[in-house]
Design a protein around this motif. Structure first.
Motif, PDB file in Angstrom:
ATOM      1  N   GLN A   1      60.663  16.173  63.713  1.00  0.00           N
ATOM      2  CA  GLN A   1      61.465  16.892  62.735  1.00  0.00           C
ATOM      3  C   GLN A   1      61.124  18.381  62.680  1.00  0.00           C
ATOM      4  O   GLN A   1      62.002  19.220  62.464  1.00  0.00           O
ATOM      5  N   ALA A   2      59.848  18.699  62.856  1.00  0.00           N
ATOM      6  CA  ALA A   2      59.403  20.062  62.553  1.00  0.00           C
ATOM      7  C   ALA A   2      59.822  21.148  63.554  1.00  0.00           C
ATOM      8  O   ALA A   2      60.130  22.266  63.132  1.00  0.00           O
ATOM      9  N   PRO A   3      59.833  20.884  64.861  1.00  0.00           N
ATOM     10  CA  PRO A   3      60.086  22.002  65.780  1.00  0.00           C
ATOM     11  C   PRO A   3      61.435  22.676  65.526  1.00  0.00           C
ATOM     12  O   PRO A   3      62.416  22.018  65.184  1.00  0.00           O
ATOM     13  N   ALA A   4      61.461  24.011  65.727  1.00  0.00           N
ATOM     14  CA  ALA A   4      62.689  24.759  65.455  1.00  0.00           C
ATOM     15  C   ALA A   4      63.543  24.915  66.712  1.00  0.00           C
ATOM     16  O   ALA A   4      64.759  24.775  66.663  1.00  0.00           O
ATOM     17  N   TYR A   5      62.897  25.213  67.842  1.00  0.00           N
ATOM     18  CA  TYR A   5      63.669  25.542  69.043  1.00  0.00           C
ATOM     19  C   TYR A   5      63.012  24.887  70.244  1.00  0.00           C
ATOM     20  O   TYR A   5      61.823  25.110  70.511  1.00  0.00           O
ATOM     21  N   ILE A   6      63.783  24.078  70.934  1.00  0.00           N
ATOM     22  CA  ILE A   6      63.282  23.412  72.136  1.00  0.00           C
ATOM     23  C   ILE A   6      64.343  23.542  73.218  1.00  0.00           C
ATOM     24  O   ILE A   6      65.501  23.164  73.012  1.00  0.00           O
ATOM     25  N   THR A   7      63.947  24.080  74.361  1.00  0.00           N
ATOM     26  CA  THR A   7      64.920  24.276  75.428  1.00  0.00           C
ATOM     27  C   THR A   7      64.266  24.128  76.795  1.00  0.00           C
ATOM     28  O   THR A   7      63.061  24.311  76.935  1.00  0.00           O
TER      29      THR A   7
END
Lengths: 77, 353, 247
Positions: C170-176
């Protein structure tokens, strides 16, 4: 189409050839020279560079600088 | 005398760290030291600090690495198996010359061992614990008050030498309640972190590099000798010990930490019976105060080391005493503690009475 | 004729030859990071955490405050640094062995805590520095010195997809996931890195950029062939894309 020129920091080049493959105008090639580390640095061997920077963007060793060439007159146009 | 507080040892250790200016704690739960992180989790946010429960001791010690690299006062606490897990990181901290305070509230081993008090991490603490030629400065309190005083000193020493300092307590000290006083002391002339820590690039005009890797063997050798020179400075300036009724003693007990406290009671009782027995108590375990044992009074005919281990500190005692006097060892392990009566019996036995 | 320089070495990059093998795309990723640091004007408050592996010498090439972490522990080091220095911009730079094998616990928990750090994950499907052993991201059938007949999933499981896994949190903001194999991907990789650093600077939380990279030496290929192999074999297994984006 823009005109350009590629500057090569020959001592940094490791002859990987990625820039040669990336160049859309095919104006780069591995030269016959040998640098201090024993690699053959890349060279721009003919006119036709369009200053697209693809070579520099793909170079892992920051070997290349790219210049855009403009006629002095063009500034007035 | 200043204001005194009745506190559990572990909480007193934590409060001492806060008094010393430590606002940052990273740790992982393990018995018998849990009151330290619990206390920190409550207090540190109140003073604008950071308490963070790591996912493991491995992560906790690497958080200490990251936190210590900023030059601020940071600490972790754990107990024996947790310290083993941290040992890799402690080696990196020592290699990178970062100041921090580590608390080991020792429990019995090996392996998962038990949760009751022990002194079986003496080798691990005094010989570094992890890989490579490095040492921790190791402080061994004997009472809760001394644990408070030494914890506060630990932060000063860590900064002075840019080296990890371990407070080596045991489960007794952690769990017992005693009245303690927090004396406000702070060493002067400590190095300014702006000279070496991260976060000062703009002020310093150059970046900081926190590392322990030296692939060039000549550089690594030079780095090792630099560390050794620092340990030699510690040995010259930081040895601390206590001698109790040693001058006319026939037999000397060597003990540290809680065991030294038990031994002191045994000595007092034996003295009242006319037995000339004294105590040598190292307070710094590294650097170990060899000199008092190398220059024993002529009256001392033998030395008895008492430990909650199968015989670890006794090796340093033998090294100092030499071959002219016999050195014997009495140990209880696994969470068992030598009693006053047992120590008295050992002294009588050694004297042939 | 007037000449205008339109591409040069970024200012925060140190002027030395790297130790990387010819055609290794670590150098491209380094340069992109340096370009982003320059463009965001954050050099003096950026802190790099280098891993163990080929990129251990990251700090020899990017001129910012730097740590060299123990193998796999960079996210723990970065977490603590950022907590103590909230105004700094902290990033770790980790390879696949470092991040997805020995450091799996640290990356998962840093992501799960929503640490306001940026993690740059170089996935080249192999252990480079130690000489080409099997990595957690080695493809099924791909040969490595410790799976000479190719990775056998019955023995060694399957390649780990880090972005997909972390995106379940839930916590991560940006993953790419991006790549630097060819210029068209590299341009997008830089956009991703810029967004990742901005996510941190704006206090939005944890940002994670996986970069598919080549290892021509240990793959046993010429550099140009390696870029083609990456496109043909790695991209189907590790699809490029955005898995989480800040609100």
């Amino acid at each position: 189409m823009a005109k350009g020129r590629v500057g090569v920091n020959e001592e940094r080049c490791k002859s990987c050839g990625l820039c040669v493959a990336a160049c859309p105008m095919k104006v780069l090639r591995i030269s016959d020279k040998i640098n201090k580390k024993g690699y053959r640095p890349v060279e721009q061997f003919k006119e036709g560079c369009i200053a697209c920077r693809m070579c520099a963007i793909t170079c892992p060793d920051v070997v290349l600088e790219v210049f855009r060439l403009e006629d002095d007159k063009a500034c007035n146009a | 005398m200043g204001k005194r507080f009745l506190m559990k040892g572990n909480e007193a250790l934590a409060e001492a760290a806060i008094h010393a200016g430590c606002k940052y704690f990273f740790g992982y739960p393990i018995t018998p030291q849990n009151e330290i992180p619990e206390y920190m989790s409550k207090k540190l946010p109140e003073i604008g600090g950071v308490y963070l429960q790591a996912e493991s001791e491995v992560a906790a010690v690497n958080m200490i690495f990251g936190a210590a690299g900023t030059g601020k006062r940071v600490m972790t606490s754990s107990s024996s198996p947790g310290i083993s897990l941290m040992s890799e990181g402690i080696s990196y901290i020592a290699g990178a010359e970062l100041p921090c305070v580590l608390m080991n509230v020792m429990r019995g081993g090996p392996g998962l061992g038990g949760i009751l008090p022990s002194q079986s991490d003496y080798f691990q603490a005094t010989r570094g614990g992890g890989h490579g030629d490095y040492r921790l400065l190791v402080l061994a309190p004997s009472t809760v008050q001394e644990a408070v005083d030494l914890t506060m000193l630990a932060f000063d020493l860590a900064e002075k030498y840019r080296n990890p300092v371990m407070v080596l307590a045991d489960g007794f000290m952690g769990q017992m309640m005693e009245a303690v006083e927090f004396k406000e002391t702070r060493a002067e002339g400590l190095p300014d972190p702006a000279e070496w820590a991260v976060g000062y690039m703009k002020q310093r005009g150059s970046r900081a590099l926190i590392k322990s890797l030296y692939l060039d063997p000549e550089e690594l050798e030079a780095h090792n000798w630099k560390l050794q020179a620092k340990y030699a400075q510690m040995a010259q300036h930081e040895k601390r010990f206590e001698c109790y009724l040693m001058d006319d003693a026939e037999i000397l007990i060597a003990a540290y930490g809680t065991v030294a406290r038990i031994a002191r009671t045994a000595i007092n009782e034996l003295r009242s019976e006319g037995v000339k027995v004294g105590l040598f108590r190292p307070i710094t375990l590294f650097p170990f105060p060899y000199e008092p044992l190398e220059n024993l009074p002529a009256s001392v005919r033998q030395v008895l080391t008492v430990e909650m281990s199968c015989g670890q500190m006794v090796e340093d005692v033998r090294l100092a005493v030499g071959k002219e006097r016999p050195v014997s060892m009495y140990g209880r392990v696994g969470g068992m503690t030598p009693s006053v009566d047992e120590i008295k019996d050992q002294v009588r036995k050694a004297l042939g009475r | 004729m007037k000449e205008t320089k339109i591409f040069e070495k970024p200012k925060s990059m140190i002027d030395v030859t790297t130790h990387y093998c010819p055609g290794c795309t670590h150098g491209v990723a380094h340069r992109l990071v340096a370009e982003v640091i320059d463009e965001l004007q954050i050099q003096e408050r950026t802190v790099a955490v280098a891993p163990v592996g080929c990129s251990v010498f990251l700090y020899n090439y990017i001129n910012v405050d730097s740590y060299e972490a123990a193998h796999g522990r960079a996210p723990a080091v970065a977490s603590a640094c950022k907590r103590l220095l909230p105004d700094s911009v902290v990033f770790s730079y980790q390879g696949d062995g470092d991040l997805a094998s020995i450091g799996m616990a640290e990356i998962v928990h840093a992501a799960n805590r929503g640490e306001k750090i940026t993690v740059i994950f170089i996935n080249n499907a192999i252990y480079g520095m130690t000489g080409g052993q099997m990595a957690p991201t080695t493809l099924v059938g791909q040969k490595a010195t410790t799976c000479p007949l190719g990775r056998d999933p019955k023995l060694a499981g399957y390649p780990i997809r880090m972005c997909e896994m972390l995106a379940t949190l839930q916590a991560p903001a940006y993953i790419t996931r991006v790549s630097v194999a060819k210029p068209k991907y590299t341009i997008k990789a830089k956009e991703a890195l810029t967004k990742a650093f901005q996510t941190q600077i704006e206090g939005k939380g944890f940002s994670f950029v996986e970069i598919l990279s080549t290892c021509p030496t240990n793959w046993g290929m010429r550099p140009v062939d390696a870029t083609n192999w990456l496109e043909e074999h790695m991209m189907p297994e590790f699809p490029l894309g955005v898995f989480k984006t800040p609100e």
